[in-house]
Design a protein around this motif. Structure first.
Motif, short mmCIF file in Angstrom:
data_model
loop_
_atom_site.label_atom_id
_atom_site.label_comp_id
_atom_site.label_asym_id
_atom_site.label_seq_id
_atom_site.Cartn_x
_atom_site.Cartn_y
_atom_site.Cartn_z
N LEU A 63 0.83 -1.20 0.00
CA LEU A 63 0.00 0.00 0.00
C LEU A 63 0.87 1.26 0.00
O LEU A 63 0.53 2.28 -0.60
N ALA A 64 2.03 1.17 0.66
CA ALA A 64 2.94 2.32 0.75
C ALA A 64 3.60 2.64 -0.58
O ALA A 64 4.18 3.72 -0.73
N PHE A 65 3.53 1.73 -1.56
CA PHE A 65 4.08 2.01 -2.89
C PHE A 65 3.21 3.04 -3.61
O PHE A 65 3.67 3.69 -4.55
N TYR A 66 1.94 3.16 -3.19
CA TYR A 66 0.98 3.99 -3.91
C TYR A 66 0.39 5.12 -3.06
O TYR A 66 -0.21 6.04 -3.61
N VAL A 67 0.54 5.02 -1.75
CA VAL A 67 0.07 6.07 -0.84
C VAL A 67 1.28 6.56 -0.05
O VAL A 67 1.92 5.76 0.65
N PRO A 68 1.64 7.85 -0.15
CA PRO A 68 2.80 8.35 0.61
C PRO A 68 2.51 8.37 2.11
O PRO A 68 1.78 9.23 2.60
N MET A 69 3.04 7.40 2.82
CA MET A 69 2.69 7.23 4.24
C MET A 69 3.16 8.38 5.12
O MET A 69 2.62 8.58 6.21
N ASN A 70 4.15 9.13 4.65
CA ASN A 70 4.61 10.26 5.47
C ASN A 70 3.56 11.37 5.53
O ASN A 70 3.65 12.27 6.36
N THR A 71 2.54 11.31 4.66
CA THR A 71 1.47 12.31 4.69
C THR A 71 0.27 11.80 5.49
O THR A 71 -0.73 12.50 5.64
N VAL A 72 0.35 10.56 5.98
CA VAL A 72 -0.76 9.95 6.72
C VAL A 72 -0.44 9.97 8.21
O VAL A 72 0.63 9.51 8.62
N GLY A 73 -1.38 10.50 9.02
CA GLY A 73 -1.17 10.50 10.46
C GLY A 73 -1.89 9.35 11.13
O GLY A 73 -1.34 8.64 11.97
N SER A 74 -3.16 9.15 10.73
CA SER A 74 -3.99 8.11 11.37
C SER A 74 -4.54 7.15 10.34
O SER A 74 -4.89 7.54 9.22
N ILE A 75 -4.59 5.88 10.73
CA ILE A 75 -5.08 4.84 9.83
C ILE A 75 -6.01 3.91 10.60
O ILE A 75 -5.74 3.56 11.74
N ALA A 76 -7.14 3.56 9.97
CA ALA A 76 -8.06 2.56 10.54
C ALA A 76 -8.08 1.36 9.62
O ALA A 76 -8.23 1.50 8.40
N ASP A 77 -7.91 0.19 10.19
CA ASP A 77 -7.87 -1.07 9.44
C ASP A 77 -9.13 -1.86 9.81
O ASP A 77 -9.28 -2.29 10.95
N ILE A 78 -10.01 -2.05 8.84
CA ILE A 78 -11.33 -2.63 9.11
C ILE A 78 -11.34 -4.11 8.72
O ILE A 78 -11.03 -4.46 7.59
N GLY A 79 -11.71 -4.96 9.69
CA GLY A 79 -11.70 -6.40 9.43
C GLY A 79 -10.29 -6.92 9.24
O GLY A 79 -9.98 -7.67 8.33
N HIS A 97 -0.63 6.47 13.70
CA HIS A 97 -1.57 6.15 14.78
C HIS A 97 -2.58 5.16 14.18
O HIS A 97 -3.31 5.51 13.26
N VAL A 98 -2.59 3.96 14.70
CA VAL A 98 -3.35 2.86 14.08
C VAL A 98 -4.53 2.44 14.95
O VAL A 98 -4.39 2.25 16.16
N THR A 99 -5.69 2.30 14.31
CA THR A 99 -6.85 1.70 14.96
C THR A 99 -7.25 0.47 14.15
O THR A 99 -7.42 0.56 12.93
N ILE A 100 -7.35 -0.67 14.83
CA ILE A 100 -7.73 -1.92 14.18
C ILE A 100 -9.11 -2.31 14.68
O ILE A 100 -9.36 -2.34 15.89
N VAL A 101 -10.01 -2.58 13.74
CA VAL A 101 -11.37 -2.99 14.10
C VAL A 101 -11.59 -4.42 13.61
O VAL A 101 -11.39 -4.72 12.44
N ASP A 102 -11.98 -5.30 14.53
CA ASP A 102 -12.29 -6.68 14.13
C ASP A 102 -13.43 -7.21 15.00
O ASP A 102 -13.50 -6.90 16.19
N SER A 103 -14.28 -8.03 14.40
CA SER A 103 -15.48 -8.50 15.10
C SER A 103 -15.23 -9.72 15.98
O SER A 103 -16.10 -10.10 16.77
N LEU A 104 -14.04 -10.32 15.87
CA LEU A 104 -13.76 -11.54 16.64
C LEU A 104 -12.81 -11.22 17.80
O LEU A 104 -11.67 -10.80 17.57
N ASN A 105 -13.27 -11.43 19.00
CA ASN A 105 -12.49 -11.05 20.18
C ASN A 105 -11.18 -11.83 20.30
O ASN A 105 -10.17 -11.31 20.77
N LYS A 106 -11.18 -13.09 19.83
CA LYS A 106 -9.94 -13.89 19.89
C LYS A 106 -8.84 -13.24 19.03
O LYS A 106 -7.67 -13.25 19.41
#
Length: 240
Positions: A63-79, A97-106
């Protein structure tokens, strides 16, 4: 002992992603934790070292090959599942700053353990359905970049992910092979969720040559109040 495949840091360096010895050690530990926990819960069908590095780690960092990560402060990863793409991206770009969202508690338990063992800061692992979490004020319309990797069709993903994306931010859908029909079917949901496809990138994994597409969607306006709909509805009744 760090047994990182030699091709991994060199191929990433060719793409402008330089890794330190410490970061390579974090990838090695992540691999070992993934294999260890996979014996007691289903995290991945891929456990051979070279394959994990190519199909999970390299694929995530792509993903970093196509999105300049130095311009990104916060990221949410869904599933996020076992932490892809957000944990590899966080290892490579510690400022995120990363937020990970997942429906499985394990899986959330595994991810919290990984974050602790790897010494990662500014990572929040949230247990819940995307449709419910996106209605919470602290997550709604606020992330610079939102990602989802191999989760669902675009018409569904738009409703899962765009409510997390701030106006002026972007949603990156990481997909497998051809998705022309999928994009056609997603036109209405894009419009409803105030998104617009900026570009689609195509590449192949370096050894297996499996096809990958990354769809970058710009978030044009705040999410309309009625979205996302009740948990479960986007999958059962996609906006098409």
């Amino acid at each position: 002992m760090n047994e990182t495949p030699q091709w991994f840091p060199s191929l990433l360096a060719e793409k402008g992603v330089e890794l330190t010895t410490e970061q390579l050690g974090q990838f090695d530990l992540y691999f070992r934790l993934l294999v260890e926990w996979n014996e007691k819960m289903n995290l991945t069908g891929i456990t051979e070292r070279e394959a994990v590095y190519e199909k999970h780690f390299y694929d995530s960092v792509s993903l970093a090959f196509y999105v300049p990560m130095n311009t990104v402060g916060s990221i949410a990863d869904i599933g996020s599942g076992a932490g892809f793409p957000s944990i590899p991206l966080k290892i490579c770009f510690p400022h995120l700053h990363v937020t990970i969202v997942d429906s499985l508690n394990k899986r959330i338990s595994f991810l919290n353990h990984v974050v602790q063992e790897l010494g990662l800061s500014d990572v929040q692992c949230v247990h819940g359905r995307a449709e419910d979490i996106a209605r919470q004020p602290e997550h709604r319309d606020c992330y610079d970049l939102v990602t989802a990797r191999a989760v669902a069709r675009m018409s569904v993903l738009n409703e899962f992910c765009l409510p997390f994306t701030k106006k002026g931010g972007a949603f990156a859908a990481m997909k497998g092979s051809s998705l022309e029909e999928e994009l056609k079917g997603a036109a209405r949901s894009l419009s409803e969720l105030r998104g617009k496809v900026r570009t689609t990138h195509y590449f192949q994994l370096p050894f297996e040559q499996a096809e990958r597409h990354i769809v970058i969607v710009d978030k044009l306006e705040a999410t309309p109040k009625k979205y996302p709909r009740k948990a479960g509805l986007p999958l059962k009744q996609p906006i098409e």
